[in-house]
Design a protein around this motif. Structure first.
Motif, short mmCIF file in Angstrom:
data_model
loop_
_atom_site.label_atom_id
_atom_site.label_comp_id
_atom_site.label_asym_id
_atom_site.label_seq_id
_atom_site.Cartn_x
_atom_site.Cartn_y
_atom_site.Cartn_z
N ILE A 91 13.96 -85.41 77.26
CA ILE A 91 14.93 -86.43 76.82
C ILE A 91 15.14 -87.44 77.94
CG2 ILE A 91 17.36 -86.77 76.18
CD1 ILE A 91 17.09 -83.90 74.80
N HIS A 92 15.24 -86.94 79.17
CA HIS A 92 15.39 -87.84 80.31
C HIS A 92 14.18 -88.78 80.39
CE1 HIS A 92 15.19 -88.98 84.59
NE2 HIS A 92 16.51 -89.01 84.50
N ARG A 93 13.00 -88.25 80.17
CA ARG A 93 11.76 -89.06 80.26
C ARG A 93 11.74 -90.18 79.23
NH1 ARG A 93 7.16 -89.28 77.50
NH2 ARG A 93 7.62 -87.47 76.18
N VAL A 94 12.16 -89.88 77.99
CA VAL A 94 12.02 -90.89 76.93
C VAL A 94 13.18 -91.89 76.90
CG1 VAL A 94 10.58 -89.38 75.50
CG2 VAL A 94 13.05 -89.51 75.03
N LEU A 95 14.24 -91.60 77.66
CA LEU A 95 15.34 -92.57 77.75
C LEU A 95 14.98 -93.69 78.72
CD1 LEU A 95 18.56 -90.34 77.88
CD2 LEU A 95 17.96 -91.99 76.10
N ARG A 96 15.45 -94.88 78.39
CA ARG A 96 15.29 -95.98 79.35
C ARG A 96 16.28 -95.78 80.50
NH1 ARG A 96 16.60 -100.19 74.75
NH2 ARG A 96 14.90 -99.70 73.31
N PRO A 97 16.02 -96.38 81.65
CA PRO A 97 17.02 -96.33 82.72
C PRO A 97 18.37 -96.81 82.18
CG PRO A 97 14.97 -97.23 83.55
CD PRO A 97 14.79 -97.08 82.06
N GLY A 98 19.40 -96.05 82.47
CA GLY A 98 20.74 -96.39 81.96
C GLY A 98 21.01 -95.80 80.59
N GLY A 99 19.99 -95.21 79.96
CA GLY A 99 20.13 -94.63 78.62
C GLY A 99 21.03 -93.40 78.64
N ILE A 100 21.60 -93.13 77.47
CA ILE A 100 22.61 -92.07 77.41
C ILE A 100 22.16 -90.93 76.50
CG2 ILE A 100 23.92 -93.21 75.55
CD1 ILE A 100 26.44 -92.31 77.09
N PHE A 101 22.44 -89.71 76.93
CA PHE A 101 22.15 -88.50 76.15
C PHE A 101 23.48 -87.91 75.72
CE2 PHE A 101 20.92 -83.76 76.71
CZ PHE A 101 20.73 -83.60 75.34
N LEU A 102 23.63 -87.69 74.40
CA LEU A 102 24.85 -87.11 73.85
C LEU A 102 24.49 -85.85 73.08
CD1 LEU A 102 26.18 -90.41 72.20
CD2 LEU A 102 27.06 -89.38 74.30
N ALA A 103 25.30 -84.82 73.22
CA ALA A 103 25.02 -83.60 72.46
C ALA A 103 26.32 -82.88 72.14
CB ALA A 103 24.09 -82.68 73.24
N GLY A 104 26.26 -82.15 71.03
CA GLY A 104 27.39 -81.30 70.64
C GLY A 104 26.87 -79.91 70.38
N GLU A 105 27.61 -78.90 70.84
CA GLU A 105 27.16 -77.52 70.71
C GLU A 105 28.30 -76.58 70.32
OE1 GLU A 105 24.50 -75.51 70.73
OE2 GLU A 105 23.40 -77.37 70.52
N ILE A 106 27.94 -75.42 69.81
CA ILE A 106 28.92 -74.37 69.54
C ILE A 106 28.92 -73.40 70.72
CG2 ILE A 106 29.02 -74.43 67.03
CD1 ILE A 106 26.74 -72.41 66.96
N PRO A 107 30.06 -72.76 70.97
CA PRO A 107 30.11 -71.84 72.11
C PRO A 107 29.49 -70.48 71.77
CG PRO A 107 32.26 -71.94 71.05
CD PRO A 107 31.36 -72.88 70.29
N ASP A 108 29.21 -69.74 72.82
CA ASP A 108 28.77 -68.35 72.66
C ASP A 108 29.95 -67.54 72.11
OD1 ASP A 108 27.27 -66.08 72.77
OD2 ASP A 108 27.12 -66.00 74.95
N GLY A 109 29.65 -66.44 71.45
CA GLY A 109 30.72 -65.59 70.92
C GLY A 109 30.18 -64.77 69.77
N TRP A 110 30.88 -63.70 69.45
CA TRP A 110 30.34 -62.76 68.46
C TRP A 110 30.13 -63.42 67.10
CZ3 TRP A 110 32.91 -61.68 63.97
CH2 TRP A 110 34.26 -61.99 63.92
N LEU A 111 31.07 -64.32 66.71
CA LEU A 111 30.96 -64.93 65.39
C LEU A 111 29.66 -65.73 65.26
CD1 LEU A 111 32.23 -65.51 62.65
CD2 LEU A 111 33.40 -67.47 63.67
N HIS A 112 29.37 -66.55 66.26
CA HIS A 112 28.15 -67.35 66.20
C HIS A 112 26.90 -66.48 66.35
CE1 HIS A 112 30.85 -70.94 67.23
NE2 HIS A 112 30.50 -71.00 65.96
N ARG A 113 27.01 -65.40 67.10
CA ARG A 113 25.85 -64.49 67.19
C ARG A 113 25.57 -63.85 65.83
NH1 ARG A 113 23.98 -62.89 72.59
NH2 ARG A 113 24.93 -64.42 73.96
N VAL A 114 26.64 -63.45 65.14
CA VAL A 114 26.44 -62.84 63.82
C VAL A 114 25.90 -63.88 62.83
CG1 VAL A 114 27.66 -61.82 61.84
CG2 VAL A 114 28.18 -61.04 64.16
N MET A 115 26.47 -65.09 62.89
CA MET A 115 26.02 -66.14 61.95
C MET A 115 24.54 -66.47 62.13
SD MET A 115 29.30 -68.64 62.03
CE MET A 115 28.46 -70.06 61.39
#
Ligand SMILES: C[S@@+](CC[C@H](N)C(=O)[O-])C[C@H]1O[C@@H](n2cnc3c(N)ncnc32)[C@H](O)[C@@H]1O
Length: 158
Positions: A91-115
């Protein structure tokens, strides 16, 4: 937040966020690993949006192509932390200088492990994230955490 003129949407799935991204930038390229989903995306997204089948850890794009890359609920689907690190570097490689990387994630935990019992779940651990992104070359890493999830942004240096 200004996202620039060309967004790379990573792990677009069936494209629930694609139309919103199209409202925010003149050009959107959506990458999806799953062939069937990528085909559907391509059928429903005419230029200036376009859909490409590919892997976040081996991006099929030239360096410095995008003004922004966004990965919503995708990183935990990569099979290992090493592949996530490869994706960060790509992702860093394909971004232009000054480009921004945004991401959203779920946390670790039993519920997400089961899901995710029938699918991949490689949780991203927030405490290690700033160092991992810095190792990939990113600067200005910011994170915003809630019990339900966290999001972060990082920039390729100008
Ligand atoms: C939970 S879905 C999220 C879809 C979409 N971003 C959203 O917010 O609705 C995760 C998507 O990431 C895709 N994916 C998994 N591994 C990937 C990889 N290595 N490269 C690109 N996409 C990947 C999956 O096929 C799936 O469509």
């Amino acid at each position: 937040m200004p996202l620039g003129d060309h967004i790379l949407e990573i792990g677009a799935g069936a494209g629930p966020a694609t139309s919103e991204l199209r409202r925010r930038a003149p050009r959107v390229t959506s990458l999806e690993y799953d062939h069937t989903l990528a085909l559907k995306l391509a059928q429903h997204n005419a230029p200036p949006a376009n859909a490409v089948q590919g892997d976040a850890a081996a991006l099929p794009f030239a360096g410095a192509t995008f003004s922004c890359a966004i990965a919503i609920l995708v990183l935990h689907h990569l099979k290992s932390a090493a592949l996530q690190d490869r994706a960060f570097a790509e992702i860093h490689r394909v971004l232009r200088p000054g480009g921004i990387f945004l991401a959203g994630e779920i946390p670790d935990g039993w519920l997400h492990r089961v899901m995710h019992i029938r699918s991949t779940f490689t949780p991203v651990q927030p405490p290690s994230l700033a160092a991992r992104l810095a190792h990939a070359g990113f600067r200005s890493v910011c994170m915003d955490s809630h019990p339900q999830g966290f999001r972060f942004q990082a920039r390729r240096q100008v």
